[in-house]
Each structure stands twice: as C-alpha cells, then as structure tokens.
Design a protein around this motif. Sequence first.
Motif, mmCIF file in Angstrom:
data_model
loop_
_atom_site.group_PDB
_atom_site.id
_atom_site.type_symbol
_atom_site.label_atom_id
_atom_site.label_comp_id
_atom_site.label_asym_id
_atom_site.label_seq_id
_atom_site.Cartn_x
_atom_site.Cartn_y
_atom_site.Cartn_z
ATOM 1 N N SER A 182 0.850 -1.188 0.000
ATOM 2 C CA SER A 182 0.000 0.000 0.000
ATOM 3 C C SER A 182 0.885 1.236 0.000
ATOM 4 C CB SER A 182 -0.898 -0.007 1.242
ATOM 5 O OG SER A 182 -1.660 1.185 1.318
ATOM 6 N N ARG A 183 0.674 2.103 -0.983
ATOM 7 C CA ARG A 183 1.461 3.341 -1.092
ATOM 8 C C ARG A 183 2.966 3.054 -1.082
ATOM 9 N NH1 ARG A 183 -2.304 7.403 2.696
ATOM 10 N NH2 ARG A 183 -4.256 6.803 1.711
ATOM 11 N N GLY A 184 3.317 1.923 -1.685
ATOM 12 C CA GLY A 184 4.731 1.597 -1.847
ATOM 13 C C GLY A 184 5.385 0.889 -0.674
ATOM 14 N N ASP A 185 4.629 0.690 0.405
ATOM 15 C CA ASP A 185 5.183 -0.005 1.577
ATOM 16 C C ASP A 185 4.486 -1.353 1.767
ATOM 17 O OD1 ASP A 185 6.707 2.311 2.281
ATOM 18 O OD2 ASP A 185 4.910 3.166 3.216
ATOM 19 N N THR B 297 -8.449 -4.938 13.947
ATOM 20 C CA THR B 297 -7.240 -5.100 13.152
ATOM 21 C C THR B 297 -6.329 -3.897 13.316
ATOM 22 O OG1 THR B 297 -8.507 -6.330 11.517
ATOM 23 C CG2 THR B 297 -6.331 -5.564 10.842
ATOM 24 N N LEU B 298 -5.057 -4.172 13.465
ATOM 25 C CA LEU B 298 -4.034 -3.126 13.491
ATOM 26 C C LEU B 298 -3.194 -3.303 12.238
ATOM 27 C CD1 LEU B 298 -2.374 -0.963 15.162
ATOM 28 C CD2 LEU B 298 -1.018 -2.890 15.955
ATOM 29 N N TYR B 299 -2.982 -2.223 11.503
ATOM 30 C CA TYR B 299 -2.167 -2.286 10.292
ATOM 31 C C TYR B 299 -0.809 -1.649 10.564
ATOM 32 C CZ TYR B 299 -6.642 -3.292 8.116
ATOM 33 O OH TYR B 299 -7.858 -3.858 7.801
ATOM 34 N N LEU B 300 0.231 -2.410 10.267
ATOM 35 C CA LEU B 300 1.593 -1.895 10.438
ATOM 36 C C LEU B 300 2.234 -1.715 9.068
ATOM 37 C CD1 LEU B 300 2.903 -4.119 13.379
ATOM 38 C CD2 LEU B 300 2.369 -1.677 13.475
ATOM 39 N N ARG B 301 2.799 -0.532 8.850
ATOM 40 C CA ARG B 301 3.457 -0.197 7.591
ATOM 41 C C ARG B 301 4.957 -0.420 7.753
ATOM 42 N NH1 ARG B 301 2.267 3.038 3.773
ATOM 43 N NH2 ARG B 301 0.397 3.806 4.814
ATOM 44 N N ILE B 302 5.527 -1.213 6.826
ATOM 45 C CA ILE B 302 6.969 -1.447 6.850
ATOM 46 C C ILE B 302 7.560 -0.854 5.571
ATOM 47 C CG2 ILE B 302 8.816 -3.173 7.067
ATOM 48 C CD1 ILE B 302 6.672 -5.136 8.146
ATOM 49 N N PRO B 303 8.290 0.249 5.670
ATOM 50 C CA PRO B 303 8.859 0.860 4.467
ATOM 51 C C PRO B 303 9.964 -0.024 3.893
ATOM 52 C CG PRO B 303 9.711 1.943 6.414
ATOM 53 C CD PRO B 303 8.685 0.955 6.898
ATOM 54 N N LEU B 304 10.164 0.089 2.577
ATOM 55 C CA LEU B 304 11.154 -0.769 1.914
ATOM 56 C C LEU B 304 12.553 -0.157 2.055
ATOM 57 C CD1 LEU B 304 9.328 -1.864 -1.384
ATOM 58 C CD2 LEU B 304 8.902 -2.530 0.977
ATOM 59 N N ASP B 305 12.965 0.106 3.293
ATOM 60 C CA ASP B 305 14.286 0.701 3.537
ATOM 61 C C ASP B 305 15.391 -0.214 3.017
ATOM 62 O OD1 ASP B 305 12.973 2.742 4.764
ATOM 63 O OD2 ASP B 305 13.406 2.093 6.814
ATOM 64 N N ASP C 83 -3.870 6.918 8.846
ATOM 65 C CA ASP C 83 -4.790 7.646 7.958
ATOM 66 C C ASP C 83 -6.109 6.885 7.819
ATOM 67 O OD1 ASP C 83 -5.689 9.481 5.952
ATOM 68 O OD2 ASP C 83 -5.151 7.978 4.452
ATOM 69 N N PRO C 84 -7.244 7.485 8.221
ATOM 70 C CA PRO C 84 -8.524 6.769 8.215
ATOM 71 C C PRO C 84 -8.915 6.254 6.835
ATOM 72 C CG PRO C 84 -8.714 8.865 9.395
ATOM 73 C CD PRO C 84 -7.368 8.863 8.734
ATOM 74 N N GLU C 85 -8.599 7.036 5.793
ATOM 75 C CA GLU C 85 -8.957 6.608 4.436
ATOM 76 C C GLU C 85 -8.165 5.354 4.060
ATOM 77 O OE1 GLU C 85 -8.468 8.021 -0.117
ATOM 78 O OE2 GLU C 85 -8.345 9.609 1.400
ATOM 79 N N GLU C 86 -6.873 5.350 4.389
ATOM 80 C CA GLU C 86 -6.053 4.181 4.068
ATOM 81 C C GLU C 86 -6.518 2.966 4.883
ATOM 82 O OE1 GLU C 86 -1.824 4.609 4.666
ATOM 83 O OE2 GLU C 86 -1.370 2.854 3.432
ATOM 84 N N VAL C 87 -6.888 3.193 6.143
ATOM 85 C CA VAL C 87 -7.375 2.089 6.977
ATOM 86 C C VAL C 87 -8.636 1.468 6.359
ATOM 87 C CG1 VAL C 87 -8.424 1.505 9.212
ATOM 88 C CG2 VAL C 87 -6.357 2.925 9.142
#
Lengths: 145, 145
Positions: free
Chosen positions: B42-45, B114-122, B93-97
Amino acid sequence: MAELRNLSRSECEALLRRGEVGRVALATPTGPHIVPVNYTVSRGDVVVATAPYSVLGSSGRDTLLAFEVDHVEHAQQRGWSVVVRGRAEMVEDPEEVRTLGRLLPRPWASGTRTLYLRIPLDEVSGRRLGGGWDLEATMPQRPTT
Amino acid sequence: MAELRNLSRSECEALLRRGEVGRVALATPTGPHIVPVNYTVSRGDVVVATAPYSVLGSSGRDTLLAFEVDHVEHAQQRGWSVVVRGRAEMVEDPEEVRTLGRLLPRPWASGTRTLYLRIPLDEVSGRRLGGGWDLEATMPQRPTT
C-alpha cells in the motif's frame, strides 16, 4: 472467515518432522532479520543449515532464535504455522555433522561450507486455519535422524 | 545443486506485490519472534495486518521489523525469497485504513479488531534458487492499493 485454532504440542512436532524449508528470525546489530533455511529434526531438535559467514552463521550462535514453518493454501483459505523458539547452539558432534551432511539439503545456504545450528524445542506453538482437513497430508514425509 | 542468485530490487518489488502471506520477525522482551501475517503493498510499503494485543501488535510498532515472503517448490528444487527490513509504524490515515479493510484479508490475525503496520522498503533483498522459470508465474496476481 475461516476458523483459527491452536495446535497441540504433538501436532506441532508431527508437522515439524515433515518439513524441509523454514525461516529463522534472529537479532542482529542492525535489527531483526529473517532468513529462509533448509532444516531437519535431529535428536529431537530443529537443526538448520547455514553458511559460517552468513547473517545467521555470524549472529545466530549461542543466542535465542525463532524458527517458523508453515503451509498455506490461498484458494482454500486454509493453512498452518508452527513456531519454535530456543537458544541455538552449533552442532559440534562429528558423527551428527556427518549424518546431517547426508540428510539435510542446503540449497538456501551459499558457499561450500555448512554450519549446523541446533534449536531446542524450548517453546513450541502452532495454529491452523480452517478445519476438516488432514494437516500432515499437506507435506511429503521425509527421513529424519 | 541448483543455482542460487540475488534478485534485483525491481524483481523483489514485483514479487512482493503478488503475495498475500508472509512472516514478520521482531524483537520482543523474551527474544526474537516470528509470526505469519497477511499483507499487501500500500502506497509503496508493505502493510501487514495483526491484532492490537498480539505479539506483533504489542512489540511491532515504532521499531525495526523484518518481513519475508517466499515460494518454494521442493520437487523442482526451485524457489525464491524476498526480505524487507524497515522501521514499522501504525497506519493512522482513516482513508487508508478503510481501503486496507477492503483489500487485505487477515485470517492469521485473531480477534475482531485489526491493526495495520506499515513497513517501508528501507532495505530489500531477494534470492532465487534454480534458473529457467518465470518467478512471477508462481503467484496469483492480486489487487493492491
């Protein structure tokens, strides 16, 4: 939504004995890491094959590791996962090393030398998703020591 | 022995976009842990779904995580694995959720929240085992945000 339930210790051990590829989670100086590994069950412990100078070979000895194996069937919304956690030690016994060399494929470990890490089943947990099917039928049986 | 080679960043990203289930490695107060997760890009992550009071929900926010997805075909001695490492943050972000709620299955997360965790592609790395086959053909395409 498919049913999610915990597996018993004996169910977990039976599934562990049938796998060939899993993943190891470890702490490294730059944060958590995760690596795919070939493994077997030897003398009651999970034994994974790695290369001496890999991330796992360097940071995975004499320390706590977590190991996971799973099988997921997307289309059927079913699967299972087993996690083992324990303090890993290098396999030192020459006889066991020779046996492991015969039994344990190691295509995920690059290089010509192999390091075997033993992860005792200090903590074993597992979950299955979806009911009414034979978990063990999802994996081919393989010889173990 | 099948050939093992590194994947390019673009190969890794293409494979990441096709998966549904991966595993997250994290540090916990009792040592490394590893948990299977449903995920999407989502959004690149990489965004993984978990429950707020799970091991991952409790110890996986605002910290470094490692994420892995793979596909292994035992009989053919071939497969691939992609690993992403980065500092995870909760999706706020509520819209992304809302979008994630529609797109992202979460059968491996128990409970109703549900909890969403974003992991960037570092950091992204990948390896393939065996040559002469189409990696992406091993996974069904799925919609991503």
